[in-house]
Write an enzyme that holds these catalytic residues in place. Structure first.
Site, short mmCIF file in Angstrom:
data_model
loop_
_atom_site.label_atom_id
_atom_site.label_comp_id
_atom_site.label_asym_id
_atom_site.label_seq_id
_atom_site.Cartn_x
_atom_site.Cartn_y
_atom_site.Cartn_z
N ASN A 158 0.71 -1.30 -0.05
CA ASN A 158 -0.16 0.07 0.08
C ASN A 158 0.68 1.53 0.18
O ASN A 158 0.43 2.36 -0.38
CB ASN A 158 -0.99 -0.03 1.24
CG ASN A 158 -0.50 -0.03 2.53
OD1 ASN A 158 0.78 -0.25 2.66
ND2 ASN A 158 -1.36 0.33 3.58
N GLU A 253 5.10 -3.66 11.70
CA GLU A 253 3.84 -3.35 11.86
C GLU A 253 2.78 -4.02 10.91
O GLU A 253 3.08 -4.04 9.82
CB GLU A 253 3.64 -1.61 11.35
CG GLU A 253 2.57 -0.71 11.81
CD GLU A 253 1.86 -0.53 10.54
OE1 GLU A 253 0.58 -0.98 10.24
OE2 GLU A 253 2.31 0.33 9.66
N CYS A 287 -3.31 0.43 6.97
CA CYS A 287 -3.46 -0.17 8.30
C CYS A 287 -4.10 0.73 9.39
O CYS A 287 -4.64 0.35 10.35
CB CYS A 287 -1.96 -0.65 8.77
SG CYS A 287 -0.68 -0.47 7.86
O1 G3P Z 1 -1.00 0.88 6.16
C1 G3P Z 1 0.18 1.66 6.54
C2 G3P Z 1 0.16 2.67 7.44
O2 G3P Z 1 1.69 2.85 7.80
C3 G3P Z 1 -0.49 3.93 7.21
O3 G3P Z 1 -0.02 4.90 6.95
O4 G3P Z 1 0.10 7.24 6.17
O5 G3P Z 1 -2.07 6.24 5.76
O6 G3P Z 1 -1.58 6.62 8.19
P1 G3P Z 1 -1.01 6.33 6.83
#
Ligand code: G3P
Length: 478
Positions: A158, A253, A287
């Site tokens: 992603n 993570e 996530c």
């Molecule tokens: O899904 C990965 C996570 O690190 C999300 O990052 O920047 O979308 O909050 P962000």
């Protein structure tokens, strides 16, 4: 045209001796878009050997010079934002504007890491012995931060660029070598990003990028004796890696089920805007997406109406048109999401929109009156599907949040700051956002998950520290 993108090793672009390739399927067309080399275990061995040699010299390179190269790579990365974003559109169906944002954000992350590195790695501690009982002032202790060696970086599909550089830049500034295994979807964007580091002029062998099949090189990489630290972002694979990895520090993570707790006094327009942004950006494939809304019954009808109205305005279609909702990454992912939707349907959830799917494209769905016996109440869809659970007390919301195996982030909406802080303290998650949707950024903020959501803490400063070890020198006075 049959071209197979080369992998990057020992300062150059190479073909694998396997003669095999891995296909990258465009999520929108569902046809092969690109091909990358299927590297062999022997090629992994060579890369590890070269990394080990290059790292020794790199660790002796002055810190300011390491920072200078990172600043150069950051500038080149930003210059290449258009072609890299194009890969993100084709490989992972990221909406075109978001794809450009990812690359620019990555350049900024690399520069910030260089700046932060010269500050925090440029200082150590000085301790004297007589502060501990029984000691005279006869020992002086000097500490500094030394690199770990070779860091294995495994980012997810992603954010193939941003979550790669969030591992690469801290590793490099701290004097480590890096071996990158990009996700298959996103591998070409990652190779192009690595090309920017190549152009910046890093020493041969210090950075390598190995592509291939998980079944062939996955375990071989993560269990390789040449690896001194693993930084992984992704799904369940992380749990398996943590069980198999040797005695090396892990930074992981692994997803979340971020709850959005809505109290009666919340600004419901603000909540609705954040639920739509938090739940449906990049079609929910983050996530940190809002993955369950826990709203007080008394305001639930009004909130659901507001969210419904905003969901109706989301554009659905190809990433090239910069649509809000784009095809999810793979057919198996779409099938999994559909399974969760069908389970909720059978068990009586209220559909605020009709469920619709064409290929990998799933129209956004808000599911109201979800109950704890439905899979969607607990599982992470990684798609544009958002469950709403109505609660009759704040404790019920906190209880649902804490009953999850995940503990990445969460958010609470209320105008009462005292309640917000108390709820934040009670939520078993790595971060709680007050009056905003969960998010990892800004990229220098600490980012960590509890329980199955991860190991260690990320964010620029924490990652630099994690990729170093303290070294002490003690001066013993006569
Ligand atoms: O899904 C990965 C996570 O690190 C999300 O990052 O920047 O979308 O909050 P962000």
């Amino acid at each position: 045209d049959g071209e197979i993108f080369k992998y990057y090793a020992d300062g150059g672009w190479r073909k694998s001796s396997s003669g095999k390739s891995v296909a990258i399927v465009n999520p929108t067309t569902r046809k092969t878009q690109y091909k990358v080399q299927a590297c062999t275990q022997e090629e992994v061995n060579k890369v590890m050997e070269a990394a080990k040699v290059a790292q020794k010299a790199w660790a002796r390179t002055p810190l300011w010079k390491r920072a200078e190269l990172l600043h150069r790579a950051a500038a080149i990365l930003k210059e290449h934002k258009a072609p890299i974003a194009e890969c993100l559109v084709k490989e992972i169906a990221k909406p075109s504007k978001d794809a450009v944002t990812e690359v620019v954000r990555s350049g900024d992350l690399v520069s910030y890491t260089a700046e932060e590195g010269v500050r925090i790695l440029g200082e150590g501690k000085f301790l004297v012995s007589d502060s501990f009982p029984g000691n005279e002032r006869s020992k002086y202790c000097l500490t500094s931060k030394i690199p770990l060696g070779v860091i294995l970086a495994i980012p997810p599909f992603n954010y193939p660029v941003n979550l790669a550089v969030s591992k690469i830049a801290p590793a490099l500034i701290a004097g480590n070598a890096i071996v990158l295994k990009p996700p298959t979807q996103g591998a070409v964007a990652a190779l192009h990003m690595v090309h920017c580091f190549h152009l910046a002029g890093f020493p041969k062998g210090l950075i390598s990028c190995i592509t291939g099949k998980g079944s062939e090189i996955g375990d071989f990489l993560t269990m390789h004796p040449g690896v001194n630290c693993i930084s992984f972002t992704g799904g369940d694979t992380g749990v398996a890696i943590s069980k198999k990895a040797g005695m090396v520090p892990l930074q992981m993570e692994l997803g979340g089920k971020d709850a959005c707790i809505v109290l009666e006094d919340a600004d419901l327009d603000l909540v609705a805007a954040n639920i739509v942004k938090g739940g449906f950006s990049y079609s929910g494939q983050r996530c940190t997406a809002v993955k369950v809304v826990l709203v007080m019954e008394s305001v639930a009808d009004v909130l659901v109406e507001k969210v419904k109205a905003k969901v109706a305005k989301l554009s659905v279609g190809p990433p090239e048109d910069d649509c809000d909702i784009t095809p999810v990454v793979s057919e198996s992912s779409a099938n999994f999401i559909e399974g969760l939707v069908m389970d909720a349907k059978e068990k009586g959830a209220t559909f605020c929109q009709e469920y619709k799917r064409e290929g990998n494209l799933i129209w956004p769905v808000l599911l109201d009156h979800v109950r704890p016996d439905m899979r969607i109440a607990w599982e992470e869809p990684f798609g544009p599907v958002l469950p709403v659970i109505r609660i009759s007390s704040v404790d019920e919301g906190i209880h649902h949040c804490n009953a999850s195996n995940f503990g990445l982030q969460g958010c609470v909406f209320t105008r009462d700051i005292n309640k917000a802080i108390m709820i934040s303290d009670a939520m078993e998650t790595g971060t709680v956002q007050i009056n905003s949707a969960p998010a990892r950024g800004p990229d220098h903020f600490p980012f960590q998950g509890l329980k199955d959501s991860g190991i260690g803490s990320q964010g620029i400063t924490n990652s630099i520290n994690m990729m170093t070890k303290i070294k002490s020198t003690v001066i013993n006075l006569p």
